[in-house]
Design an enzyme around this catalytic site. Sequence first.
Site, PDB file in Angstrom:
ATOM      1  N   HIS A 130      -9.965  99.390 -63.324  1.00 15.79           N
ATOM      2  CA  HIS A 130      -8.818  98.921 -64.072  1.00 15.79           C
ATOM      3  C   HIS A 130      -8.297  98.705 -64.731  1.00 15.79           C
ATOM      4  CE1 HIS A 130      -9.685  96.446 -60.255  1.00 15.79           C
ATOM      5  NE2 HIS A 130      -7.979  95.966 -60.498  1.00 15.79           N
ATOM      6  N   GLY A 131      -8.840  99.533 -65.770  1.00 21.75           N
ATOM      7  CA  GLY A 131      -8.716  99.789 -67.336  1.00 21.75           C
ATOM      8  C   GLY A 131      -9.537 100.160 -68.216  1.00 21.75           C
TER       9      GLY A 131
END
Lengths: 322, 495
Positions: free
Chosen positions: B322-323
């Site tokens: 996601h990041g």
Amino acid sequence: MIMFLRSDVQGRTARWIASTLVLTGAVWITAFAGLLTVADRIHVEVPYALAVKLPLLQSRPDLIFAGESRTEYQVDAELAANLTGRPVGAAVNIAYDAGEPLAVLGAIRQQPELFMRAHVVISVAPFIFNEGVRSAAVYPLDVAARLSVFEQMTSFLPLRIGTLFRFIRETFNAQLASRQRIAELGSQPPAFGLSTIEGSQRDDQWPKDLGTHPHYGNWNLSGPKARFETAALCDMVPLARKLTVVVPPWAPRYDRGADPLWREKDNQYAALVIDTGNRCGFDVLNIRAVPGLGQSNYADEMHVIASGIPIYTRYLVAQLRP
Amino acid sequence: MLFSSYTFLFQFLPATVLAFTAARRHSLRAGIVVLAAASLFFYGAWRPVYLLLLIASIAVNFMLGLSMKDRLRRRAIGTFGVAINLAVLCYFKYTGFILDAVNALSGPQLPFSSIILPLGISFFTFQQIAYLVDIMRGARVESDIVSYTLFVSFFPHLIAGPLVHHAEMIPQFKRGCTGRSAALAARGLAIFAAGLFKKVVIADNLAQFVSPVFAHLDAGGGVTTSWAWLATLAYTLQIYFDFSGYSDMAIGLALLFGIRLPVNFRSPYQATSVIEFWRRWHITLSRFLRDYLYIPLGGNRLGEQRRYTNLMVTMLLGGLWHGAGWNFLVWGGLHGFYLSINHLWRELRGEALGSTAKGLSWVITFFSVVIAWVFFRARTLGGAWQMLGSLFGFEAGSSGYAPPDILRLMDLPVLVGEERLLLVGGATVALALVIALFLPNVPQIFGYREYRRSPERGSFVRWRPNTAWALFTALALSSSLFGMWQRLEFLYFQF
């Protein structure tokens, strides 16, 4: 039989899609008209961008620069006060992007005592009077508010819908500013209202000529804009000690002699302002060029960068009659 | 170009539908070519230079796939291809994070210039990794470059999913039914309207109770317990309605062209366990992580202890997907921990639950998910801890939060006062929670099936192409059109 049923289902769902889209359009138009009616009802003349500058008036200035971006970005009110021997704060700059005379008139009517003893110097631009300019960024909000909902919708839908979106949003913002009494209670903006543009635009971004510039596009000086905005200038005259309307210059790279289309339109626009001034009793400064203000001082075709501010301010102040 | 932008809705989409319809009359292939071209244009409209990256990624993976026809070299080429894809993803997504970590450990600062994350890179890279891995496992190699390009770049799923699988997409491009069904298109329009409404009317209006609070905490400030709960619950619902709205819009748009995308959400907040939550939340990512990470790691085949290790590794990497940040790692770790506890509990107590236990399970599941969202949303670990402290009454921070006294209805400001704003926020969150918990989800309402698998249970509300649904759809579309002037990006665009 199966083929027939299938084509019947296909036809029915195709009709459903079409009717849903039509219904969406109808619902949207109705709701939009309702929203415009609300916006018209709550509209206040002083937009948010002007309201946040009005706290500058708390110093009770007697020289007020107002109008559009060419005052906002190129008139140094502090320098103007120095040049005219006034104390600091006696001159302020309340101009804002795409500022219109109707909004200034609205501010004057809200706090008449603050303007009654002041010399109001207001700049104007062709797009304020040219009905052909209908883009969202610059269409005068107070003119839009004076149109009926039907006129608003027929004038701007479908291609200029952004103008009505801006009108609705700015109306809610202005209403908020009014309810929060930002004009009276807000903090004063820095530099007496002057903003600066840092750099010049790239070479390929300069318009080739001004005759076809968007501000002169679809040239029409007989619409509601010209009618309402010139009337606003006239209405301001008895409400200020003195009113001067400024027609600021364009960048020196543009040659009026070589651009007959621009010359013709610009002459008509200047004549409209000058005739109104003669009729209603305000001074008009039609500045076509400022000595010392060169091409290198310009950020774009209209606005100067920081180095041009003192040159323009000195010239403007020197031209003002007391 | 956002799905919820006027440019997309009134220019790109009608032009693409018309061009596709005209091309489809000519031939199936012409229709596919038009869709592929439109998809590349859609991506290039964001930042043309990154279109080159997408095209290069497609070309390289397609060529790698072709060269994997040679059985002897298949594994070596496949492994090389996966490594290349991961390297590109790492460069764009994790360089800053890695260098920050190295700098923090080593002291001297390594030279670093910030890298712009190409939109959708996590999605199109993972889809192509899956393609290469499947060929290594014996799947069919795609030899049609147009179909392959469309599989990767099909604009409804390109930027933020659903994560699609080549085996569920490419065969559809070759079947004659593509684009021939008004019935599918009608359903697509209605699903799109539902998604647009979820995004623009629900999620975007919740954002005002979230962003300023988390920004204040990330800057070191503190908030009251009531504002902390409001912001956290509002974010819990914002991210659901934003992302599931996007997925619905993607599904609806694909149906306009007769293409079915997989379902991505099935009322996740109704879940009564974290295991069930992950079967309902971002289903296509869960599927990818299961098939290409958890099972290859050994899944639950190598004993209990190894299963929990695999779960943790999978969820930690899922968090990092996601990041690039410690917060995402913590979020993934928390969910790995939750899943491990959940599996352990099931081992000990079995799956069957009475109604009281089910209710309690729902409370525990929802609460656990909400707490994990704090780490997902906060930009800094400090901000996340500050929020957790505030949620449980430990108010700290350098400055107290001064809530605005303005309510923004579709971004139109209305002065309501601070206390009333808290009440309105609470009521909005409660309403959104009722919708998420008690209304049937989009697959249930629209009877949407993906490849005739996973049919939804019937619901008391069922879409039909009739006048009432035309009116509902029209209301959803027209009210969303007003909210679109906010121009808020989809939350999952950042991933």
